[in-house]
Design a protein around this motif. Structure first.
Motif, PDB file in Angstrom:
ATOM      1  N   UNK A   1      37.502  43.397  38.289  1.00 61.09           N
ATOM      2  CA  UNK A   1      38.736  42.657  38.553  1.00 61.09           C
ATOM      3  C   UNK A   1      39.899  43.510  38.057  1.00 61.09           C
ATOM      4  N   UNK A   2      41.096  43.176  38.477  1.00 64.13           N
ATOM      5  CA  UNK A   2      42.249  44.025  38.174  1.00 64.13           C
ATOM      6  C   UNK A   2      43.343  43.219  37.475  1.00 64.13           C
ATOM      7  N   UNK A   3      43.978  43.856  36.503  1.00 67.23           N
ATOM      8  CA  UNK A   3      45.105  43.249  35.808  1.00 67.23           C
ATOM      9  C   UNK A   3      46.314  44.175  35.956  1.00 67.23           C
ATOM     10  N   UNK A   4      47.476  43.581  35.900  1.00 63.99           N
ATOM     11  CA  UNK A   4      48.708  44.365  36.030  1.00 63.99           C
ATOM     12  C   UNK A   4      49.216  44.739  34.645  1.00 63.99           C
ATOM     13  N   UNK A   5      49.456  46.008  34.469  1.00 66.78           N
ATOM     14  CA  UNK A   5      49.959  46.503  33.191  1.00 66.78           C
ATOM     15  C   UNK A   5      51.327  47.147  33.421  1.00 66.78           C
ATOM     16  N   UNK A   6      52.276  46.756  32.556  1.00 64.91           N
ATOM     17  CA  UNK A   6      53.615  47.317  32.672  1.00 64.91           C
ATOM     18  C   UNK A   6      53.652  48.732  32.114  1.00 64.91           C
TER      19      UNK A   6
ATOM     20  N   UNK B   1      57.379  51.120  35.773  1.00 64.55           N
ATOM     21  CA  UNK B   1      57.192  49.884  36.524  1.00 64.55           C
ATOM     22  C   UNK B   1      55.916  49.187  36.093  1.00 64.55           C
ATOM     23  N   UNK B   2      54.892  49.200  36.947  1.00 62.46           N
ATOM     24  CA  UNK B   2      53.607  48.580  36.627  1.00 62.46           C
ATOM     25  C   UNK B   2      52.489  49.276  37.395  1.00 62.46           C
ATOM     26  N   UNK B   3      51.258  49.064  36.919  1.00 65.13           N
ATOM     27  CA  UNK B   3      50.102  49.631  37.591  1.00 65.13           C
ATOM     28  C   UNK B   3      48.927  48.680  37.487  1.00 65.13           C
TER      29      UNK B   3
END
Length: 354
Positions: free
Chosen positions: A174-179, A183-185
């Motif tokens: 699963x994927x999480x958004x990291x700042x 910006x973010x990745x």
């Protein structure tokens, strides 16, 4: 009379007379190639003990100590494994052993096998066989002089029904958004969940070399599987003109090697059964049943040659013509290739930065 691979029958090399091999019915083939119960043989060791042939002779090589069996009028002049000269006067009637259930006859004749060897030792541009580019030029002349020895090598085949219980973990991505500063990745992570289950598989004709004289990994590459459609009931006539080696690895030891092959496949089945994106296997417990085996002979052309003070051995599958072995490389060709590659890289860099 000797067995002629090109004709698939017996032929006299003096008068040219030939003799057709007996036809084999499907019923006879099934009866001859029947499996032997593994547990019964290990405990009694009396399953089909017999000689390879009534007239078969056996001699021990003084070099590598392999036992070579040959059928007159053939003679064992040199050991096919180490090329040590064998004194045929010391030959004696072959001792009874576990009789082969069947064999794959020689189908590639000496002439074709020798041409395959010459092609394999010859320089050529081949992206699938880069070593051929760096072969010494003298090997082509050396290949013209090579003598091939035809020999039947011993193998075991094993059957078994397996039932395996396992425990492990299934990983799901699963994927999480990291700042970030820009910006973010998206960062991938794995969620693990415990799992357990059961897989079953029937293994049929797991092939194991029964000789210690040759590297088992090379033989398994040369014979990756048993060509069942080419099997014939064992007959001493097929040995006429060729040598044979008696098995050196006992049935029980060979089964241990076969189990290693089975376990690799079982673990692959377990991973497939666990599913998910990743798998962790904690334990696998396997029960084996219906364990059987048979003894067969497979044909190989062998050549041993010396180059630069080192001995090299080549094996040719006498059913498919495939070649497996060792080859030297010309060091000056390797150095030249590296130098040319370096010049090309330097030139490209200079052009790009110029």
């Amino acid at each position: 009379m000797t067995f002629d691979p090109d004709l698939g029958q017996l032929k006299c090399s003096y008068c040219g007379r030939d003799e057709v091999m007996p036809k084999v019915t499907a019923t006879k083939l099934r009866a001859t190639l029947q499996e032997h119960d593994l547990a019964t043989f290990i405990h009694t060791n009396r399953t089909q003990i017999a000689q390879l042939a009534i007239t078969a002779q056996a001699v021990n090589c003084p070099g590598c100590h392999a036992t070579i069996t040959f059928e007159p009028p053939d003679v064992a002049g040199k050991c096919p494994f180490c090329t040590t000269s064998i004194v045929t006067q010391e030959a004696k009637p072959a001792d009874p052993t576990l009789a082969p259930s069947g064999l794959v006859p020689f189908q590639i004749g000496r002439k074709v096998a020798l041409q395959n060897l010459r092609d394999w030792l010859a320089f050529r541009w081949d992206v699938k066989d880069l070593k051929a580019i760096f072969l010494p030029g003298q090997l082509k002349q050396l290949a013209q002089q090579q003598a091939l020895l035809g020999i039947y090598l011993p193998f075991w085949t094993y059957d078994a029904q397996t039932q395996s219980h396992y425990s492990g973990e299934r990983g799901t991505h699963y994927y999480v958004t990291r700042k970030t500063k820009d910006g973010s990745q998206q960062v991938r992570k794995t969620r693990w969940r415990s799992t357990s289950g059961h897989v079953s598989r029937f293994f049929d004709d797991v092939l194991v070399p029964a000789t210690r004289a040759l590297d088992s990994k090379k033989l398994q590459q040369l014979w990756p599987s048993l060509p069942v459609s080419q099997l014939k009931p064992y007959s001493a006539e097929y040995l006429a003109g060729f040598q044979a080696q008696r098995y050196e690895i006992p049935v029980k030891e060979g089964y241990g090697q076969a189990k290693g092959t089975m376990e690799n496949t079982i673990r692959s089945d377990v991973r497939s059964d666990i599913g998910g994106d990743e798998q962790r296997i904690h334990s696998v417990s396997t029960d084996y049943s219906q364990e059987t085996f048979k003894h067969i002979l497979l044909p190989v052309w062998m050549a041993t040659y010396r180059y630069g003070g080192k001995t090299y051995q080549v094996l040719i599958n006498a059913q498919t013509g495939a070649v497996m072995g060792e080859r030297p490389v010309a060091k000056w060709k390797v150095v030249l290739a590296v130098a040319i590659a370096a010049i090309v890289i330097i030139t490209l860099i200079a052009t790009a930065t110029g």
